[in-house]
Motif scaffolding. Structure first.
Motif, PDB file in Angstrom:
ATOM      1  N   VAL A 130      43.981  72.040  33.158  1.00  0.00           N
ATOM      2  CA  VAL A 130      44.462  73.237  33.853  1.00  0.00           C
ATOM      3  C   VAL A 130      43.318  74.234  33.974  1.00  0.00           C
ATOM      4  O   VAL A 130      42.642  74.538  32.983  1.00  0.00           O
ATOM      5  CB  VAL A 130      45.647  73.891  33.100  1.00  0.00           C
ATOM      6  N   THR A 131      43.097  74.737  35.180  1.00  0.00           N
ATOM      7  CA  THR A 131      42.080  75.753  35.447  1.00  0.00           C
ATOM      8  C   THR A 131      42.715  77.133  35.394  1.00  0.00           C
ATOM      9  O   THR A 131      43.830  77.326  35.891  1.00  0.00           O
ATOM     10  CB  THR A 131      41.461  75.524  36.841  1.00  0.00           C
ATOM     11  N   ALA A 132      42.009  78.094  34.798  1.00  0.00           N
ATOM     12  CA  ALA A 132      42.482  79.485  34.749  1.00  0.00           C
ATOM     13  C   ALA A 132      41.316  80.400  35.106  1.00  0.00           C
ATOM     14  O   ALA A 132      40.312  80.439  34.396  1.00  0.00           O
ATOM     15  CB  ALA A 132      43.019  79.823  33.367  1.00  0.00           C
ATOM     16  N   ILE A 133      41.424  81.122  36.210  1.00  0.00           N
ATOM     17  CA  ILE A 133      40.363  82.012  36.685  1.00  0.00           C
ATOM     18  C   ILE A 133      40.877  83.441  36.672  1.00  0.00           C
ATOM     19  O   ILE A 133      41.880  83.761  37.322  1.00  0.00           O
ATOM     20  CB  ILE A 133      39.922  81.641  38.112  1.00  0.00           C
ATOM     21  N   LEU A 134      40.181  84.301  35.936  1.00  0.00           N
ATOM     22  CA  LEU A 134      40.509  85.726  35.890  1.00  0.00           C
ATOM     23  C   LEU A 134      39.426  86.496  36.635  1.00  0.00           C
ATOM     24  O   LEU A 134      38.244  86.404  36.287  1.00  0.00           O
ATOM     25  CB  LEU A 134      40.588  86.219  34.443  1.00  0.00           C
ATOM     26  N   TYR A 135      39.817  87.272  37.641  1.00  0.00           N
ATOM     27  CA  TYR A 135      38.848  88.059  38.413  1.00  0.00           C
ATOM     28  C   TYR A 135      38.657  89.431  37.792  1.00  0.00           C
ATOM     29  O   TYR A 135      39.618  90.062  37.336  1.00  0.00           O
ATOM     30  CB  TYR A 135      39.311  88.179  39.867  1.00  0.00           C
ATOM     31  N   VAL A 173      45.943  80.153  38.253  1.00  0.00           N
ATOM     32  CA  VAL A 173      46.088  78.996  37.374  1.00  0.00           C
ATOM     33  C   VAL A 173      46.517  77.805  38.221  1.00  0.00           C
ATOM     34  O   VAL A 173      47.413  77.927  39.069  1.00  0.00           O
ATOM     35  CB  VAL A 173      47.145  79.269  36.275  1.00  0.00           C
ATOM     36  N   PHE A 174      45.867  76.646  38.013  1.00  0.00           N
ATOM     37  CA  PHE A 174      46.262  75.465  38.778  1.00  0.00           C
ATOM     38  C   PHE A 174      45.843  74.197  38.046  1.00  0.00           C
ATOM     39  O   PHE A 174      44.985  74.219  37.150  1.00  0.00           O
ATOM     40  CB  PHE A 174      45.683  75.491  40.198  1.00  0.00           C
ATOM     41  N   PHE A 197      41.773  74.706  30.371  1.00  0.00           N
ATOM     42  CA  PHE A 197      42.503  74.155  29.238  1.00  0.00           C
ATOM     43  C   PHE A 197      42.252  72.654  29.223  1.00  0.00           C
ATOM     44  O   PHE A 197      42.334  71.986  30.255  1.00  0.00           O
ATOM     45  CB  PHE A 197      44.003  74.440  29.374  1.00  0.00           C
ATOM     46  N   ARG A 198      41.976  72.129  28.034  1.00  0.00           N
ATOM     47  CA  ARG A 198      41.546  70.737  27.913  1.00  0.00           C
ATOM     48  C   ARG A 198      42.487  69.965  26.986  1.00  0.00           C
ATOM     49  O   ARG A 198      43.137  70.552  26.115  1.00  0.00           O
ATOM     50  CB  ARG A 198      40.126  70.703  27.328  1.00  0.00           C
ATOM     51  N   ASP A 199      42.515  68.652  27.171  1.00  0.00           N
ATOM     52  CA  ASP A 199      43.369  67.818  26.309  1.00  0.00           C
ATOM     53  C   ASP A 199      42.574  67.173  25.180  1.00  0.00           C
ATOM     54  O   ASP A 199      42.976  66.143  24.626  1.00  0.00           O
ATOM     55  CB  ASP A 199      44.119  66.768  27.137  1.00  0.00           C
ATOM     56  N   ILE A 200      41.426  67.786  24.854  1.00  0.00           N
ATOM     57  CA  ILE A 200      40.615  67.349  23.710  1.00  0.00           C
ATOM     58  C   ILE A 200      40.337  68.555  22.816  1.00  0.00           C
ATOM     59  O   ILE A 200      40.470  69.702  23.244  1.00  0.00           O
ATOM     60  CB  ILE A 200      39.263  66.731  24.153  1.00  0.00           C
TER      61      ILE A 200
END
Length: 202
Positions: A130-135, A173-174, A197-200
């Motif tokens: 999951v990608t999360a970008i805060l401007y 978020v996507f 967010f990573r699964d490791i």
């Protein structure tokens, strides 16, 4: 409730936009810290690939980044990490994605820079889920460019797209492996915290 709404949107459509995800004072403090890091020369040209395959290709992407070390976070970065941890737990509870850790960097796009169409999850970083970008920018007009253009499958094999402008305090978020996107050329310096967010584990 905000995190649960993000997780629900991610589950139902694979992406979400939240304005005013953080307070204005926090946004301004993060922007100031980014500028101090930039002034100290700690940003590097971003590249593509990982490890031995890492290459700087300005014809593909022309942003600069400064990675955050989860073991050496500043107080402001720790506060943001804590917010992302709460979001991680909400996404796991709703989407069952098995997210286990978070990584992020400050990203700065100078005027004229861009990033061509890509996926955030590729051969060498399959762990990005999951990608999360805060401007972090001040006021932003559409004429300033710099939108993220997200592509979606449409009917009869035709695509649709949505442009998301980097308004300060906005979180996008996507799903990293499912939504192709690009950063359109910016006419102003464009600042964000881009994370995954990573699964490791780390």
């Amino acid at each position: 409730m905000k995190n649960e709404a993000i997780a629900n949107a991610l589950y139902e459509q694979g992406w979400c936009i939240v304005d005013d995800f953080i307070g204005e004072d926090f946004r301004m403090a993060l922007l100031k810290e980014q500028q101090e890091i930039l002034d100290h020369g700690q940003f590097r040209h971003a590249g593509i690939g990982k490890g031995d395959d890492f290459k700087i290709k300005p014809e593909i992407r022309s942003d600069k980044v400064s990675w955050m070390d989860h073991r050496l976070l500043t107080p402001l970065q720790s506060k943001y990490w804590a917010a992302m941890e709460e979001l991680r737990m909400a996404i796991n509870q709703r989407c069952f994605l098995g997210l286990r850790s978070f990584e992020a960097h400050f990203a700065m796009y100078p005027p004229g820079s861009f990033y061509l169409r890509h996926l955030d999850q590729f051969q060498d970083v399959k762990y990005r889920v999951v990608t999360a970008i805060l401007y972090l920018n001040e006021e932003w007009d559409e004429g300033d460019g710099g939108a993220v253009r997200m592509y979606f499958p449409g009917e009869n094999g035709e695509e649709s797209n949505t442009d998301i402008y980097p308004k300060g305090g906005r979180l996008v978020v996507f799903l990293s492996g499912e939504i192709p996107h690009e950063v359109l050329p910016t006419r102003r310096e464009r600042i964000s915290i881009t994370g995954w967010f990573r699964d490791i584990e780390y």
